[in-house]
Design a protein around this motif. Structure first.
Motif, short mmCIF file in Angstrom:
data_model
loop_
_atom_site.label_atom_id
_atom_site.label_comp_id
_atom_site.label_asym_id
_atom_site.label_seq_id
_atom_site.Cartn_x
_atom_site.Cartn_y
_atom_site.Cartn_z
N PHE A 445 0.81 -1.23 0.00
CA PHE A 445 0.00 0.00 0.00
C PHE A 445 0.84 1.28 0.00
O PHE A 445 0.45 2.30 0.57
CB PHE A 445 -0.97 0.03 1.19
CG PHE A 445 -1.80 -1.20 1.34
CD1 PHE A 445 -2.70 -1.57 0.33
CD2 PHE A 445 -1.67 -2.02 2.44
CE1 PHE A 445 -3.46 -2.72 0.45
CE2 PHE A 445 -2.42 -3.18 2.56
CZ PHE A 445 -3.32 -3.53 1.56
N GLY A 446 2.01 1.21 -0.65
CA GLY A 446 2.82 2.41 -0.82
C GLY A 446 3.21 3.05 0.49
O GLY A 446 3.60 2.37 1.44
N PRO A 447 3.10 4.41 0.57
CA PRO A 447 3.54 5.11 1.78
C PRO A 447 2.50 5.11 2.90
O PRO A 447 2.76 5.66 3.97
CB PRO A 447 3.79 6.53 1.29
CG PRO A 447 2.79 6.71 0.18
CD PRO A 447 2.67 5.36 -0.48
N VAL A 448 1.34 4.50 2.68
CA VAL A 448 0.24 4.59 3.66
C VAL A 448 0.64 4.00 5.00
O VAL A 448 0.49 4.63 6.06
CB VAL A 448 -1.03 3.90 3.12
CG1 VAL A 448 -2.13 3.89 4.20
CG2 VAL A 448 -1.53 4.61 1.88
N ILE A 449 1.16 2.77 4.99
CA ILE A 449 1.51 2.10 6.25
C ILE A 449 2.65 2.81 6.98
O ILE A 449 2.56 3.02 8.19
CB ILE A 449 1.81 0.61 5.99
CG1 ILE A 449 0.50 -0.13 5.70
CG2 ILE A 449 2.54 -0.02 7.18
CD1 ILE A 449 0.65 -1.60 5.42
N PRO A 450 3.74 3.20 6.30
CA PRO A 450 4.78 3.95 7.02
C PRO A 450 4.25 5.25 7.65
O PRO A 450 4.63 5.59 8.78
CB PRO A 450 5.82 4.25 5.94
CG PRO A 450 5.65 3.16 4.95
CD PRO A 450 4.20 2.86 4.93
N ILE A 451 3.39 5.97 6.94
CA ILE A 451 2.83 7.22 7.49
C ILE A 451 1.96 6.92 8.71
O ILE A 451 2.04 7.61 9.73
CB ILE A 451 2.02 7.97 6.41
CG1 ILE A 451 2.96 8.52 5.33
CG2 ILE A 451 1.21 9.11 7.02
CD1 ILE A 451 2.25 9.12 4.13
N LEU A 452 1.11 5.89 8.61
CA LEU A 452 0.27 5.51 9.76
C LEU A 452 1.14 5.08 10.94
O LEU A 452 0.83 5.39 12.09
CB LEU A 452 -0.68 4.38 9.36
CG LEU A 452 -1.85 4.75 8.45
CD1 LEU A 452 -2.64 3.50 8.07
CD2 LEU A 452 -2.77 5.76 9.14
N SER A 453 2.24 4.38 10.65
CA SER A 453 3.14 3.95 11.71
C SER A 453 3.72 5.16 12.44
O SER A 453 3.75 5.19 13.68
CB SER A 453 4.28 3.11 11.12
OG SER A 453 5.25 2.81 12.09
N VAL A 454 4.16 6.17 11.70
CA VAL A 454 4.70 7.39 12.31
C VAL A 454 3.65 8.06 13.18
O VAL A 454 3.91 8.43 14.34
CB VAL A 454 5.20 8.36 11.22
CG1 VAL A 454 5.55 9.71 11.85
CG2 VAL A 454 6.41 7.78 10.50
N LEU A 455 2.44 8.20 12.65
CA LEU A 455 1.37 8.91 13.38
C LEU A 455 0.98 8.17 14.65
O LEU A 455 0.81 8.78 15.72
CB LEU A 455 0.16 9.09 12.47
CG LEU A 455 0.35 10.01 11.26
CD1 LEU A 455 -0.91 10.04 10.40
CD2 LEU A 455 0.71 11.42 11.71
N PHE A 456 0.85 6.84 14.57
CA PHE A 456 0.45 6.07 15.76
C PHE A 456 1.56 6.05 16.82
O PHE A 456 1.28 6.09 18.02
CB PHE A 456 0.07 4.64 15.37
CG PHE A 456 -1.37 4.49 14.95
CD1 PHE A 456 -2.37 4.49 15.90
CD2 PHE A 456 -1.72 4.36 13.62
CE1 PHE A 456 -3.70 4.36 15.53
CE2 PHE A 456 -3.04 4.23 13.23
CZ PHE A 456 -4.04 4.24 14.19
N CYS A 457 2.82 6.00 16.37
CA CYS A 457 3.92 6.03 17.34
C CYS A 457 3.95 7.38 18.06
O CYS A 457 4.15 7.44 19.28
CB CYS A 457 5.25 5.80 16.63
SG CYS A 457 5.56 4.07 16.18
N ILE A 458 3.73 8.47 17.32
CA ILE A 458 3.69 9.79 17.94
C ILE A 458 2.51 9.89 18.90
O ILE A 458 2.61 10.48 19.98
CB ILE A 458 3.62 10.90 16.87
CG1 ILE A 458 4.93 10.93 16.07
CG2 ILE A 458 3.34 12.26 17.49
CD1 ILE A 458 4.91 11.88 14.89
N LEU A 459 1.39 9.26 18.53
CA LEU A 459 0.21 9.25 19.41
C LEU A 459 0.54 8.57 20.74
O LEU A 459 0.20 9.08 21.81
CB LEU A 459 -0.96 8.55 18.72
CG LEU A 459 -2.25 8.41 19.53
CD1 LEU A 459 -2.85 9.79 19.82
CD2 LEU A 459 -3.28 7.54 18.80
N LEU A 460 1.21 7.42 20.66
CA LEU A 460 1.59 6.73 21.90
C LEU A 460 2.61 7.54 22.70
O LEU A 460 2.56 7.57 23.93
CB LEU A 460 2.16 5.35 21.58
CG LEU A 460 1.14 4.25 21.24
CD1 LEU A 460 1.84 2.95 20.88
CD2 LEU A 460 0.17 4.02 22.38
#
Length: 498
Positions: A445-460
């Motif tokens: 899914f291209g850059p979608v998963i890496p971007i979601l990973s960054v956002l969720f890590c920052i959320l935690l």
């Protein structure tokens, strides 16, 4: 390397790495939080301060909120974040033709400065995770001695700094909150003892490791099975006492118990079909471990009130001790011993592996001339990086005798999450910079998963207290000062200005 691993082997590898000591130790501070007597920005999660600022209030709360029984939701959130990050980790690891840590292959892909930041961050992550685990080991050792009938003075069995004080099983105060005359000797000694073992050299066979894994899983299953009979439904009310702030903070603290999942991604080089097997291995590992962890969280919060485990470095065992004092609880006497043994085995293996990993990061950074040469010297007899191992051991052992499990867990988790943010960003950068470079595994899914990973890590990360962020940034600033004024000039890539 030989392409021998399939999805079942990868899943077994991942479960063995994830089922460690954190579930026996850190789960207490995740459920009960780290409460304080007054509201203060230092102990308040960043997310509360941001929400307060948006509503024109201070947002400060009285310490880090606990998830309560809703820790089960925190564990699901953490599993999702680990799945996203694990896929990114797998792609970055598969691009490098050698096995190694995040530092090693970040150096080869993103350059020296980012590699230094991750290496400096890994030192923090390994050190503080082992400090928290060694404090947990001490608490379980005390419980084992108590089970045998050898009570010892709490002065030499508890940290010198106790933010919540120290109570006995009946809730009576032994020490008030703050500093007291004492030192956590078992936590100090276990680190030094394992440091000696690592200096002399150790080779864990696959069979020994598998036995340790089976013992740890058996301890979890025993606790869940026998604890079900002692659940009081009233303990589940309120289910989420601190709302989503507590759920987020609980996930932020419990996160480091999952970090062993990266062993699946770093083994992508040895998979028969990495594009298929790596995602299956990561997701299956997280699914099995999440079910086990949720089982522990549900049973633990059902057996005892959620606030009673705040600050407890041995919450599972102490819950069994409390219930054993109630009518019908005598049957848990031997279960308590089995869980104690399982927890102690898990902690010893965890401390051993992370101390080894920390010394090897120092060794690698020294070999790249980013740290003094003495850290990469190999002992002439034992053929191990003895100096790096001893320094790592002493720097972990002394703080382990002084501070509580909650503070260590907070620092360990922010370091881990920050490293995962850099790994996820690294995938995006390399997709743009080197799109044609061979990848044994590619994140879908291209850059979608890496971007979601960054956002969720920052959320935690936002669920951690503000003072943890301050300490972390101070650590990074110190690291950058060391790099620019010392390490960069020693690097083999350094070109002096004419």
């Amino acid at each position: 390397m030989k392409k021998t691993l399939g999805p079942v082997s990868l899943t077994a590898l991942g479960i063995g790495a994830v089922i460690g000591s954190g579930i026996f130790t850190v789960i207490g501070t995740a459920i009960g939080g780290n409460p304080a007597k007054i509201a203060d920005w230092k102990g308040s999660p960043i997310v509360d301060l941001i929400v307060g600022w948006l509503h024109h209030t201070s947002g400060a709360v009285a310490g880090r909120p606990g998830a309560g029984p809703a820790l089960a939701l925190s564990l699901v959130l953490v599993a999702i974040v680990c799945a996203l990050t694990g896929l990114c980790y797998a792609e970055l690891a598969s691009m490098i033709p050698i096995a190694g840590s995040a530092y090693t292959y970040t150096y080869a892909t993103l350059g020296e400065l980012i590699a230094w930041v991750i290496g400096w961050d890994l030192i923090l992550e390994y050190a503080f995770s082992n400090m928290s685990v060694s404090v947990g080991f001490a608490a379980h050792l005390v419980a084992l001695l108590d089970w045998i009938g050898i009570p010892l003075s709490p002065m030499w069995l508890s940290p010198a700094y106790l933010p919540l004080g120290l109570q006995d099983l009946q809730g009576k105060d032994i020490y008030a909150s703050g500093w007291h005359a004492g030192f956590n000797i078992p936590a100090f000694l276990i680190v030094l003892l394992l440091t000696v073992v690592l200096v002399r050299g150790i080779r864990e066979s696959a069979r020994t490791n598998n036995i340790m894994v089976l013992v740890k899983i058996a301890a979890i299953l025993l606790f869940v099975f026998f604890g079900l009979s002692f659940i009081h439904p009233a303990n589940y009310t309120p289910f989420s006492p601190n709302g989503w702030s507590g759920v987020l903070a609980g996930g932020s603290i419990i996160f480091f118990t999952y970090i062993g999942f990266d062993s699946v991604s770093t083994a992508s080089e040895e998979c028969r079909q990495p594009r298929r097997d790596v995602p299956i291995g990561i997701l299956a590992t997280l699914l099995v471990c999440t079910v086990l962890y949720i089982g522990v969280a549900v049973v633990l919060t059902g057996m005892v009130p959620w606030l009673s485990v705040a600050g407890d470095a041995a919450p599972v065992v102490n819950a069994l001790k409390r219930v054993a004092l109630t009518p019908g609880g005598h049957k848990l006497h031997w279960v308590q011993l089995a869980v104690l043994i399982g927890a102690l085995v898990g902690m010893i293996s965890s401390i051993l592996v992370f101390q080894l990993g920390q010394a090897r990061v120092w060794f690698a950074m020294s070999r790249d001339r980013l740290l003094p040469d003495v850290f990469s010297r190999v002992h002439p007899k034992f053929r191990t990086p003895a100096f790096a191992t001893w320094v790592a051991g002493v720097l972990v052992a002394i703080p382990a005798g002084l501070f509580d499990v909650g503070t260590f867990a907070e620092m360990s988790n922010i370091g881990t999450l920050f490293a995962f943010v850099l790994v996820s960003i690294g995938v995006i950068v390399l997709r743009h910079r080197e799109p044609k470079r061979h990848r044994g595994f590619r994140v879908p899914f291209g850059p979608v998963i890496p971007i979601l990973s960054v956002l969720f890590c920052i959320l935690l990360m936002a669920g951690l207290p503000a003072i943890t962020w301050v300490r972390f940034f101070v650590w990074l600033i110190i690291g950058l000062v060391v790099y620019f004024f010392y390490s960069r000039k020693r690097s083999e890539f350094y070109t002096p200005k004419v």
